[in-house]
Design an enzyme around this catalytic site. Structure first.
Site, PDB file in Angstrom:
ATOM      1  N   TYR A 144     -11.200 -12.077   1.360  1.00 33.49           N
ATOM      2  CA  TYR A 144     -11.079 -13.374   2.025  1.00 33.49           C
ATOM      3  C   TYR A 144     -11.076 -14.464   0.967  1.00 33.49           C
ATOM      4  O   TYR A 144     -12.063 -14.665   0.262  1.00 33.49           O
ATOM      5  CB  TYR A 144     -12.210 -13.544   3.057  1.00 33.49           C
ATOM      6  CG  TYR A 144     -11.866 -12.794   4.319  1.00 33.49           C
ATOM      7  CD1 TYR A 144     -11.793 -11.391   4.297  1.00 33.49           C
ATOM      8  CD2 TYR A 144     -11.516 -13.442   5.481  1.00 33.49           C
ATOM      9  CE1 TYR A 144     -11.411 -10.683   5.411  1.00 33.49           C
ATOM     10  CE2 TYR A 144     -11.135 -12.743   6.607  1.00 33.49           C
ATOM     11  CZ  TYR A 144     -11.080 -11.361   6.561  1.00 33.49           C
ATOM     12  OH  TYR A 144     -10.683 -10.655   7.659  1.00 33.49           O
ATOM     13  N   LYS A 197     -11.133   2.477   0.669  1.00 35.21           N
ATOM     14  CA  LYS A 197      -9.845   2.879   0.102  1.00 35.21           C
ATOM     15  C   LYS A 197     -10.092   3.142  -1.384  1.00 35.21           C
ATOM     16  O   LYS A 197      -9.380   2.633  -2.263  1.00 35.21           O
ATOM     17  CB  LYS A 197      -8.814   1.748   0.337  1.00 35.21           C
ATOM     18  CG  LYS A 197      -7.386   2.098  -0.020  1.00 35.21           C
ATOM     19  CD  LYS A 197      -6.699   3.022   0.954  1.00 35.21           C
ATOM     20  CE  LYS A 197      -5.291   3.352   0.493  1.00 35.21           C
ATOM     21  NZ  LYS A 197      -4.628   4.386   1.321  1.00 35.21           N
ATOM     22  N   ASP A 230      -6.875   4.399   6.121  1.00 35.42           N
ATOM     23  CA  ASP A 230      -5.655   4.778   6.860  1.00 35.42           C
ATOM     24  C   ASP A 230      -5.916   5.978   7.770  1.00 35.42           C
ATOM     25  O   ASP A 230      -5.499   6.007   8.932  1.00 35.42           O
ATOM     26  CB  ASP A 230      -4.474   5.036   5.910  1.00 35.42           C
ATOM     27  CG  ASP A 230      -4.865   5.733   4.628  1.00 35.42           C
ATOM     28  OD1 ASP A 230      -6.008   5.554   4.169  1.00 35.42           O
ATOM     29  OD2 ASP A 230      -4.041   6.477   4.077  1.00 35.42           O
ATOM     30  N   ASP A 254     -12.374  -6.183  10.011  1.00 34.04           N
ATOM     31  CA  ASP A 254     -11.698  -7.105  10.914  1.00 34.04           C
ATOM     32  C   ASP A 254     -10.583  -6.367  11.654  1.00 34.04           C
ATOM     33  O   ASP A 254     -10.454  -6.434  12.879  1.00 34.04           O
ATOM     34  CB  ASP A 254     -11.125  -8.258  10.073  1.00 34.04           C
ATOM     35  CG  ASP A 254     -10.593  -9.382  10.936  1.00 34.04           C
ATOM     36  OD1 ASP A 254     -11.007  -9.481  12.097  1.00 34.04           O
ATOM     37  OD2 ASP A 254      -9.760 -10.158  10.439  1.00 34.04           O
ATOM     38  N   ASP A 258     -10.573  -4.739  15.907  1.00 31.34           N
ATOM     39  CA  ASP A 258      -9.600  -5.035  16.974  1.00 31.34           C
ATOM     40  C   ASP A 258      -9.012  -3.739  17.520  1.00 31.34           C
ATOM     41  O   ASP A 258      -8.835  -3.571  18.729  1.00 31.34           O
ATOM     42  CB  ASP A 258      -8.458  -5.920  16.444  1.00 31.34           C
ATOM     43  CG  ASP A 258      -8.759  -7.398  16.615  1.00 31.34           C
ATOM     44  OD1 ASP A 258      -9.954  -7.750  16.565  1.00 31.34           O
ATOM     45  OD2 ASP A 258      -7.815  -8.201  16.776  1.00 31.34           O
TER      46      ASP A 258
END
Ligand code: ATP
Length: 372
Positions: A144, A197, A230, A254, A258
């Site tokens: 961010y 990752k 992933d 984030d 969702d």
């Protein structure tokens, strides 16, 4: 148990700052306050609500989407109810545009974004089996741009054709979010999945995993596993019901939350709490939905559920049973209203508007508290 209805006020008042935000924010905030006012009457919580303008309304009246005065009010309050914000519509910082959501997370050090994805009221999960997981998302670092630098932005353009972003991961930040995840898992089904990752981001996600593993070794009763981001997306779609607590960095959290919220039933049902050591902000997982703003069509369940999480957080900190019980009752009322198809909002295929849904939850709360 003594009767709760008409209980005298709680010994310590709860001062809440209310920032209704943009788009559907004012409507879902009004419905949430209706439910909180009912909980206040029924459980004797001694709640007070101070409205503080933010977002496009504050830009018009004060020239800034989040003033210092608003941040100060949030810092002094016992908790904040934050509506969604349309920050992509804001002007640049130099013209008063500041993302209230990110800025409050930074300034109040709200490092843990607790995002449950839970199937509710018989509304079917998209993966087949009912889902009950919590994404514990680091909230103050990661990819961010407004959170990675002391001065300046984490995104910059050395030349007109080259853009760079900086991602920040610290041992302290990774450790404290892992501690929050393991403490939560210890009270649930005792399983933590760390999502990363590290096969590509070897240094930064290497540090994240090293920190999480160190915390895992302090919680031998909690099962621990790691998944690459992933693969995790695919596993959630395949069967999200197998996960309990998922800990991850800011942007992965984030995006995954969702996905998990929608898989569990609907993003419109997904509550969330931003919590630090001293402050907490209730905030729906979804955005400001400008496409349906002002039409009494939004589902307020997510913000109502977030407000219940805030009461639970306050109840635990203060060892205040009334707050804890009120939080549980709001959650139960939400569950039972959503379980009744004629009481659902349009996003769940039902006929109710935002206001009527809030009134239905407040009324159900009265029925439940009478039984307690
Ligand atoms: P923002 O730019 O603020 O993120 P958005 O519309 O791009 O807003 P969301 O607000 O998350 O993103 O909305 C995505 C979709 O979900 C939109 O079609 C919106 O109408 C719908 N939606 C979001 N929240 C709700 C809600 N509480 N009730 C009903 N529909 C919703």
């Amino acid at each position: 148990m003594p009767p709760i209805e008409n209980a005298t006020a709680s010994p310590s008042p709860v001062r809440l700052v209310v920032m209704e935000g943009d788009g559907i924010g004012p409507e879902i905030t009004a419905a949430t306050l209706n439910v909180l006012a009912a909980a206040d009457r029924l459980f004797g919580l001694d709640l007070s609500f101070s409205p503080v303008a933010i977002g496009l309304a504050a830009l018009q009246s004060e020239g800034k989407t989040l003033s210092e005065r608003a941040i100060e009010a949030a810092g002094k309050a016992d908790g904040v109810i934050l509506g969604p914000v349309s920050h992509h519509e804001y002007p640049p910082l130099s013209q008063g545009g500041l993302n209230p959501s990110g800025e409050l997370r930074k300034r109040l050090d709200l490092f843990a974004n607790i995002r449950p994805a839970r199937s509710r009221g018989g509304f079917p999960a998209r993966c087949g089996s009912p889902v009950d997981l919590v994404i514990v998302r680091e909230n103050t670092e990661g990819f961010y741009a407004d959170r990675s630098m002391f001065l300046g932005s984490g995104e910059f353009m050395p030349t007109p054709d080259l853009a760079l972003s900086v991602r920040k991961v610290t041992r302290a930040g990774s450790t404290r979010i892992a501690e929050a995840a393991f403490a939560l898992a210890a009270r649930r089904r005792r399983k933590v999945t760390a999502v990363h990752k590290a096969n590509v981001l070897r240094v930064s996600d290497g540090l994240f995993l090293e920190s999480v593993r160190a915390v895992a070794s302090r919680f031998p009763a909690v099962a621990y596993e790691e998944r690459i981001i992933d693969a995790m997306a695919a596993l959630l779609v395949r069967d999200a019901s197998v996960f309990d607590v998922v800990v991850t960095s800011n942007m992965f959290g984030d995006i995954l939350s969702d996905l998990a919220g929608e898989i569990s039933g609907s993003l419109g049902l997904a509550a969330s709490l931003n919590a630090g050591t001293d402050h907490a902000v209730a905030q729906a997982q979804h955005g400001s939905a400008p496409d349906i703003a002002g039409r009494d069509r939004a589902n307020p369940a997510s913000l109502i559920g977030s407000a219940a999480m805030l009461l639970a957080w306050l109840g635990e900190r203060r060892s205040n049973e009334r707050l804890t019980k009120a939080a549980g009752a709001i959650d139960e009322a939400l569950e039972s209203v959503i379980a009744d198809p004629p009481s659902r909002t349009a996003d769940l295929g039902g006929p109710l508007g935002t206001k009527a849904f809030g009134e239905r939850v407040a009324a159900r709360l009265g029925g439940l508290s009478a039984r307690r």
